[in-house]
Design a protein around this motif. Structure first.
Motif, PDB file in Angstrom:
ATOM      1  N   LEU A   6       0.822  -1.204   0.000  1.00 17.60           N
ATOM      2  CA  LEU A   6       0.000   0.000   0.000  1.00 17.60           C
ATOM      3  C   LEU A   6       0.859   1.258   0.000  1.00 17.60           C
ATOM      4  O   LEU A   6       0.574   2.221  -0.728  1.00 17.60           O
ATOM      5  N   LEU A   7       1.928   1.258   0.808  1.00 16.08           N
ATOM      6  CA  LEU A   7       2.830   2.417   0.853  1.00 16.08           C
ATOM      7  C   LEU A   7       3.514   2.628  -0.496  1.00 16.08           C
ATOM      8  O   LEU A   7       3.703   3.767  -0.936  1.00 16.08           O
ATOM      9  N   LYS A   8       3.888   1.547  -1.161  1.00 21.79           N
ATOM     10  CA  LYS A   8       4.526   1.673  -2.475  1.00 21.79           C
ATOM     11  C   LYS A   8       3.556   2.285  -3.483  1.00 21.79           C
ATOM     12  O   LYS A   8       3.921   3.171  -4.270  1.00 21.79           O
ATOM     13  N   ALA A   9       2.296   1.838  -3.417  1.00 15.79           N
ATOM     14  CA  ALA A   9       1.296   2.416  -4.318  1.00 15.79           C
ATOM     15  C   ALA A   9       1.056   3.886  -3.999  1.00 15.79           C
ATOM     16  O   ALA A   9       0.909   4.721  -4.898  1.00 15.79           O
ATOM     17  N   TYR A  10       1.020   4.202  -2.715  1.00 13.14           N
ATOM     18  CA  TYR A  10       0.824   5.591  -2.299  1.00 13.14           C
ATOM     19  C   TYR A  10       1.949   6.473  -2.826  1.00 13.14           C
ATOM     20  O   TYR A  10       1.705   7.576  -3.364  1.00 13.14           O
ATOM     21  N   ASP A  11       3.189   5.998  -2.654  1.00 14.51           N
ATOM     22  CA  ASP A  11       4.332   6.779  -3.150  1.00 14.51           C
ATOM     23  C   ASP A  11       4.238   7.001  -4.654  1.00 14.51           C
ATOM     24  O   ASP A  11       4.562   8.077  -5.169  1.00 14.51           O
ATOM     25  N   GLY A  12       3.770   5.970  -5.376  1.00 15.33           N
ATOM     26  CA  GLY A  12       3.621   6.123  -6.815  1.00 15.33           C
ATOM     27  C   GLY A  12       2.556   7.139  -7.185  1.00 15.33           C
ATOM     28  O   GLY A  12       2.736   7.942  -8.119  1.00 15.33           O
ATOM     29  N   VAL A  13       1.439   7.140  -6.432  1.00 13.67           N
ATOM     30  CA  VAL A  13       0.373   8.113  -6.692  1.00 13.67           C
ATOM     31  C   VAL A  13       0.868   9.527  -6.420  1.00 13.67           C
ATOM     32  O   VAL A  13       0.626  10.448  -7.207  1.00 13.67           O
ATOM     33  N   VAL A  14       1.572   9.731  -5.302  1.00 13.58           N
ATOM     34  CA  VAL A  14       2.091  11.059  -4.975  1.00 13.58           C
ATOM     35  C   VAL A  14       3.061  11.536  -6.053  1.00 13.58           C
ATOM     36  O   VAL A  14       3.014  12.701  -6.484  1.00 13.58           O
ATOM     37  N   ALA A  15       3.951  10.662  -6.510  1.00 15.15           N
ATOM     38  CA  ALA A  15       4.911  11.040  -7.550  1.00 15.15           C
ATOM     39  C   ALA A  15       4.200  11.424  -8.840  1.00 15.15           C
ATOM     40  O   ALA A  15       4.563  12.398  -9.507  1.00 15.15           O
ATOM     41  N   SER A  16       3.139  10.654  -9.204  1.00 11.36           N
ATOM     42  CA  SER A  16       2.391  10.966 -10.418  1.00 11.36           C
ATOM     43  C   SER A  16       1.674  12.294 -10.302  1.00 11.36           C
ATOM     44  O   SER A  16       1.638  13.089 -11.249  1.00 11.36           O
TER      45      SER A  16
END
Length: 248
Positions: A6-16
C-alpha cells in the motif's frame, strides 16, 4: 507485506500527482505545449531556422510548421487552424494582432546571362518586352508583382508565365525563361553565387515587412505567447544572416 504494498502504491500516486502539477505549471507558463505556426511559402526559406532556435529555448514546446500561400494561411487563421502565422501584409479579415519582425525586400531578377543582366537604369519598356514569371493568384508575391507592373504604366508584359512555387520560378529564371520579382530571402544563395542578378529599375527594391500575427479576438495560450515572444526575439539575427549573404 500488505502495508508495504500500500505504501509503495501511495508513493507512486504522490509522484504521479507531483509530475502532473509540474506539467500543468509548465503548460500555464508556456514552457510546454504544442503550437501550430502557419507560414507563407516565401517564409519557408528561414522559418525552419526560427523553429530550430525555438527548440533550444523552449525544448518542451512542440512547434508544428505548416506552409501555404497567402490565401491558405488566411483561411487557416479564420478556421483557427493556426495558433500563430508568419506572413507579409496582415489581412483585413479575420481581425488580427500583428507584430512586425523584419524586412522582406523584393527584387526583380534575371539569370546572369540574360540580356538585361548587364544593363543599367532599365526602362519599363525593356521590362515589358521580357516574359514575366509570376506566382499563382492568391499569392502575396503575385499581388506585389502585379502592383509593380501596373505602376510602370507601360502596358502589359509580352508574356506572363504562371507557376505555383517560388522554387519553380527561381529555377525557371535561372534557365533563362524570363524575369521575375522574388523575395530576397528565397534567392540569397543564387545572388551570392552570381547565378542571379538583381536588375536596377525605378521603384526597386520593394521593401515590405514580415509580420507575426494571431487572431485578435481570443487570447494566446501560455505556450503560444512564449513562442510568439521568442520569434520576435530570434527574428532579427536570422534575417540579418539570411539577407547579408547577398553581399558575401
Amino acid at each position: 507485506a500488505e502495508g508495504r504494498a500500500l505504501l509503495k502504491a501511495y508513493d507512486g500516486v504522490v509522484a504521479s500527482l507531483e509530475k502532473a502539477v509540474h506539467s500543468i505549471e509548465a503548460l500555464r507558463s508556456g514552457r510546454a505545449g504544442m503550437v501550430v505556426l502557419g507560414v507563407v511559402s516565401t517564409a519557408k526559406y528561414f522559418a525552419p531556422e526560427l523553429v530550430a532556435g525555438l527548440r533550444k529555448v523552449l525544448p518542451d514546446v512542440e512547434v508544428i510548421l505548416k506552409v501555404g500561400n497567402r490565401g491558405e494561411i488566411i483561411t487557416g487563421l479564420e478556421d483557427r487552424a493556426f495558433d500563430l502565422a508568419l506572413m507579409g501584409r496582415p489581412p483585413r479579415t479575420p481581425p488580427v494582432s500583428a507584430t512586425p519582425i523584419g524586412p522582406n525586400p523584393h527584387l526583380l531578377v534575371a539569370a546572369v546571362g540574360h540580356p538585361l543582366a548587364t544593363r543599367q537604369n532599365i526602362t519599363p519598356e525593356e521590362i515589358f518586352e521580357q516574359p514575366f514569371i509570376a506566382r499563382e493568384s492568391g499569392s502575396g508575391t503575385r499581388t506585389l508583382s502585379e502592383r509593380f507592373l501596373h505602376g510602370l504604366d507601360a502596358g502589359d508584359p509580352s508574356e506572363i508565365i504562371e507557376m505555383s512555387s517560388n522554387e519553380t520560378i527561381k529555377q525557371s529564371v535561372l534557365a533563362g525563361l524570363g524575369i521575375a520579382i522574388l523575395s530576397q530571402h528565397t534567392i540569397t544563395e543564387e545572388l551570392h553565387g552570381g547565378r542571379l542578378v538583381a536588375l536596377p529599375a525605378a521603384g526597386l527594391p520593394i521593401v515590405r515587412q514580415w509580420f507575426l500575427l494571431y487572431p485578435s479576438d481570443e487570447p494566446l495560450s501560455g505556450s503560444s505567447r512564449a513562442v510568439h515572444d521568442q520569434i520576435v526575439s530570434l527574428a532579427k539575427p536570422v534575417f540579418d544572416r539570411n539577407l547579408s549573404q547577398r553581399a558575401g
